[in-house]
Scaffold this active site. Sequence first.
Site, PDB file in Angstrom:
ATOM      1  N   HIS A  14       3.406   0.313 -13.123  1.00 40.09           N
ATOM      2  CA  HIS A  14       4.153  -0.938 -13.254  1.00 40.09           C
ATOM      3  C   HIS A  14       5.647  -0.664 -13.031  1.00 40.09           C
ATOM      4  CE1 HIS A  14       4.783  -5.049 -14.527  1.00 40.09           C
ATOM      5  NE2 HIS A  14       5.867  -4.599 -15.134  1.00 40.09           N
ATOM      6  N   ASN A  46      -2.841   2.120 -14.305  1.00 42.00           N
ATOM      7  CA  ASN A  46      -1.979   1.232 -13.515  1.00 42.00           C
ATOM      8  C   ASN A  46      -0.562   1.776 -13.479  1.00 42.00           C
ATOM      9  OD1 ASN A  46      -1.283  -1.191 -12.091  1.00 42.00           O
ATOM     10  ND2 ASN A  46      -0.396  -2.004 -13.970  1.00 42.00           N
ATOM     11  N   GLY A  48       0.770  -1.235   0.000  1.00 37.86           N
ATOM     12  CA  GLY A  48       0.000   0.000   0.000  1.00 37.86           C
ATOM     13  C   GLY A  48       0.800   1.284   0.000  1.00 37.86           C
ATOM     14  N   SER A  49       2.085   1.219  -0.333  1.00 39.24           N
ATOM     15  CA  SER A  49       2.853   2.477  -0.284  1.00 39.24           C
ATOM     16  C   SER A  49       2.351   3.470  -1.346  1.00 39.24           C
ATOM     17  CB  SER A  49       4.358   2.222  -0.438  1.00 39.24           C
ATOM     18  OG  SER A  49       4.671   1.813  -1.735  1.00 39.24           O
ATOM     19  N   MET A  59      -3.156  -6.937  -7.618  1.00 41.42           N
ATOM     20  CA  MET A  59      -2.480  -8.103  -8.180  1.00 41.42           C
ATOM     21  C   MET A  59      -3.426  -9.112  -8.835  1.00 41.42           C
ATOM     22  SD  MET A  59       0.504  -7.160  -7.671  1.00 41.42           S
ATOM     23  CE  MET A  59       1.539  -8.566  -8.046  1.00 41.42           C
ATOM     24  N   ARG A  60      -4.546  -8.648  -9.318  1.00 42.96           N
ATOM     25  CA  ARG A  60      -5.466  -9.537 -10.023  1.00 42.96           C
ATOM     26  C   ARG A  60      -5.769  -8.952 -11.395  1.00 42.96           C
ATOM     27  NH1 ARG A  60      -3.739 -12.665  -7.963  1.00 42.96           N
ATOM     28  NH2 ARG A  60      -4.334 -14.201  -6.436  1.00 42.96           N
TER      29      ARG A  60
END
Length: 200
Positions: free
Chosen positions: A116, A114, A13-14, A97-98
């Site tokens: 990455h 997102n 959660g950072s 992560m899904r």
Amino acid sequence: MQKNCIILASGNGSNALNLIGKFYGRKNNGSSSINIVAVVSNVPNAPVVEKVRKNEPELPVFVIPFTHLSERDRFERELDDIIGKYNIDFIILAGFMRILSKEFVSKFSRKIINIHPSLLPAFKGRDSIKRAYGYGVKYTGVTVHYVTPEVDSGEIICQEVVKIEDNDDIDSLEAKVHSIEHKIYPIALKSIIGDVVYKS
Ligand code: GRF
């Protein structure tokens, strides 16, 4: 006009905490065009759940378990309800992560973003920092991109390079990558949702 955003996160959660610190409505007093109004995690005991609840007790945090593919339909239905209830404009993935279904992603085309931890299209998928380090690349980085049905392949919004020095180990590299993530994710979001032009 403010845009309501929801964060989806599965882990530490950072990035979620960093974005909340900058864009949670109560804090930005309406001064930002981005307003974080809720957080969803698919992992009941993920650190992000406890951290957000502790730091921002009034920010709604929803836990919708989704580990196996068989749970995805229910997850997306419940998420869709929350999106409707909170009038969500943008869905921000921060270590989520899904993989969301093609139908869900298409429904929210260019509304799901997102981050990455690599210079896409290199090192798509999981453990990107470790794989880049293991490969021996001299430069890696961070990418913010729109989410499309194909994983880690949507249009790139911004990237920033991280140089891997000879004396870096995996821990120092991870720290460098995360620190760039915390710097560029808010800027990237402002560049598409708000009024900032991103300059790399
Ligand atoms: C980050 O490296 C992000 O790029 C990736 O997952 C990690 C999440 O870290 N998608 P955190 O949970 O935000 O600390």
